[in-house]
Motif scaffolding. Structure first.
Motif, short mmCIF file in Angstrom:
data_model
loop_
_atom_site.label_atom_id
_atom_site.label_comp_id
_atom_site.label_asym_id
_atom_site.label_seq_id
_atom_site.Cartn_x
_atom_site.Cartn_y
_atom_site.Cartn_z
N LEU A 133 32.27 146.86 44.57
CA LEU A 133 31.03 147.15 43.84
C LEU A 133 30.73 148.73 43.70
CD1 LEU A 133 28.36 144.65 45.02
CD2 LEU A 133 29.38 144.74 42.73
N SER A 134 30.98 149.26 42.83
CA SER A 134 30.53 150.80 42.54
C SER A 134 30.18 151.19 41.08
CB SER A 134 31.91 151.87 42.97
OG SER A 134 33.06 151.31 42.15
N GLY A 135 29.85 152.28 40.83
CA GLY A 135 29.45 152.69 39.46
C GLY A 135 28.14 152.11 38.97
N TRP A 136 28.11 151.94 37.58
CA TRP A 136 26.91 151.18 37.13
C TRP A 136 26.57 149.81 37.56
CZ3 TRP A 136 22.88 153.33 34.34
CH2 TRP A 136 23.25 154.76 33.96
N VAL A 137 27.66 149.02 37.53
CA VAL A 137 27.76 147.61 37.85
C VAL A 137 27.34 147.36 39.45
CG1 VAL A 137 29.18 145.51 38.46
CG2 VAL A 137 29.70 146.89 36.36
N GLY A 138 27.75 148.24 40.30
CA GLY A 138 27.49 148.36 41.54
C GLY A 138 25.84 148.75 41.67
N GLY A 139 25.42 149.73 40.99
CA GLY A 139 24.13 150.19 41.17
C GLY A 139 23.17 149.08 40.58
#
Length: 424
Positions: free
Chosen positions: A317-323
């Motif tokens: 989970l990272s970037g826009w999806v994680g946020g």
């Protein structure tokens, strides 16, 4: 279900004859999400101006009743008030619109900040990050000071706060913080005294208005389902994460638990989230504190800090999806517990035992936040006299001069950047 819901007497949930729309609620809360600086107390004042005085969605007494409910519940009180206002105005679509409008502006800015940190390096960034870490010391100190004056008004409450701080420092983990909340809450239920219902609260006399009309939008059956859905992840996620060894599930568990167990304001989420992402190696303490400092410069709820964490963590989970994923996870328990409480609020809030337990938990919140002020906030940010001087300056600007946190954060970041250039 009618868009506004009705009370037993057939009155609209908001106390008006109008039925709102998703677009109307989204527009109203988007304006607040772009301009509401200053923390939850300021947010509640903005809400009152917008929805009681200007738009007349409800009257002062019903608004005070709604604020009393959300201060009683775990979670971000101002966001829960917004959700309830949206629910009362336009039903379930209105609840979603209120949350989106109030939350997304700050979440998007924090995700962009996290992505920028990942692609920009050098002395300028290092200095600015140090400035953000230092200003977090001043912000948390301000929160401890203000909450202690409000929630620890006598020696028994102050003693419970000290006990919670000692337990948190002795057991530096999310488990220690939960244990402090439970133990001190039980001690408060046994030994504290509370004012009777109807006495003056932060928003004026609470309880004088009778049943909260918005609760008619939620049936008791829906309330019980929401309570079950609230409890299931608290039990199921840690078991699932332990059985699979998944770092992603452990992250979701920690963030959900943080959203479910926070009382007393958004700043209290700091130690719970830090215990989730830093010891596990998902994020360095410097990255965590820099994001927390940056979160002070954006409008809207402090829980939007979860969007920064989701974008910045090292893992699947990272970037826009994680946020966006962690943003939804941290707010989900606040939504569920609000929906669960709405049909039962009148019965709960008059029980003296419940009020005493909540008073104890509120004192524990002060102690937990005071412990977090030392570790990780102070220990990770203050490395010398220059850092201490900057922290004291920021604290003075916030508490004495009452300068907007936006300008204080920007000043600290620029000062940290300048100090790095001078040292180089």
């Amino acid at each position: 279900m009618p868009a506004t819901g009705t009370s037993a007497a057939g009155a609209p949930a908001t106390g008006t004859s109008a039925t709102g729309t998703f677009a109307e609620v989204l527009g109203a809360f988007l304006k607040l999400g772009l301009t509401s600086f200053g923390g939850p107390i300021a947010h509640l004042a903005y809400f009152r101006t917008e929805f009681v005085e200007r738009r007349r969605w409800l009257d002062d007494r019903r608004y005070a009743d709604l604020v009393a409910l959300c201060q009683f519940l775990p979670g971000p009180a101002s966001s829960q008030v917004g959700m309830a206002l949206g629910l009362g105005r336009a039903g379930w679509p209105g609840l979603l619109a209120a949350w989106l409008g109030f939350t997304l502006p700050s979440a998007v800015v924090l995700i962009l900040f996290a992505l920028g940190m990942a692609h920009v390096q050098g002395p300028a960034l290092t200095g600015a990050v140090q400035g953000l870490k230092v200003v977090a010391v001043a912000v948390v100190a301000q929160a401890v000071w203000g909450m202690a004056r409000t929630l620890c008004t006598d020696r028994p409450r102050a003693g419970l706060a000290f006990l919670a701080a000692l337990l948190t420092l002795a057991l530096p983990s999310a488990l220690g913080q939960v244990a402090a909340l439970i133990l001190v809450g039980l001690l408060g239920g046994w030994g504290l005294t509370v004012a009777p219902p109807g006495s003056a609260g932060p928003m004026g006399p609470v309880g004088a208005s009778g049943p909260l009309r918005v609760r008619g939008a939620v049936s008791r059956r829906v309330g019980w389902v929401a309570l079950l859905l609230f409890a299931l992840p608290l039990v199921g996620l840690p078991l699932w994460a332990t059985a699979t060894g998944s770092s992603t599930l452990a992250l979701l568990d920690g963030v959900y638990r943080a959203g479910a167990l926070v009382f007393g304001g958004g700043h209290v989420v700091l130690p719970l989230l830090q215990a989730t992402v830093v010891p596990s190696g998902l994020m360095s303490n410097a990255e965590f504190m820099a994001g927390y400092g940056a979160a002070q410069a954006v409008p809207g709820p402090l829980f939007s800090f979860a969007a920064y964490l989701g974008a910045q963590v090292h893992g699947p989970l990272s970037g826009w999806v994680g946020g966006l994923a962690l943003l939804a996870v941290i707010f989900l328990p606040a939504l569920l517990v609000l929906v669960a409480a709405l049909p039962f609020w009148e019965a709960l809030r008059h029980r003296a035992g419940v009020q005493r337990v909540m008073a104890g938990i509120n004192a524990a919140v002060v102690g937990i936040l005071a412990a977090a002020l030392y570790d990780p906030v102070w220990t990770s940010a203050i490395h010398g006299r220059a850092d201490l001087a900057l922290a004291l300056t920021a604290f003075g600007l916030l508490v004495v001069a009452r300068v907007s946190p936006v300008w204080v954060v920007l000043l600290a970041a620029l000062t940290g950047w300048g100090m790095t250039l001078v040292a180089a």
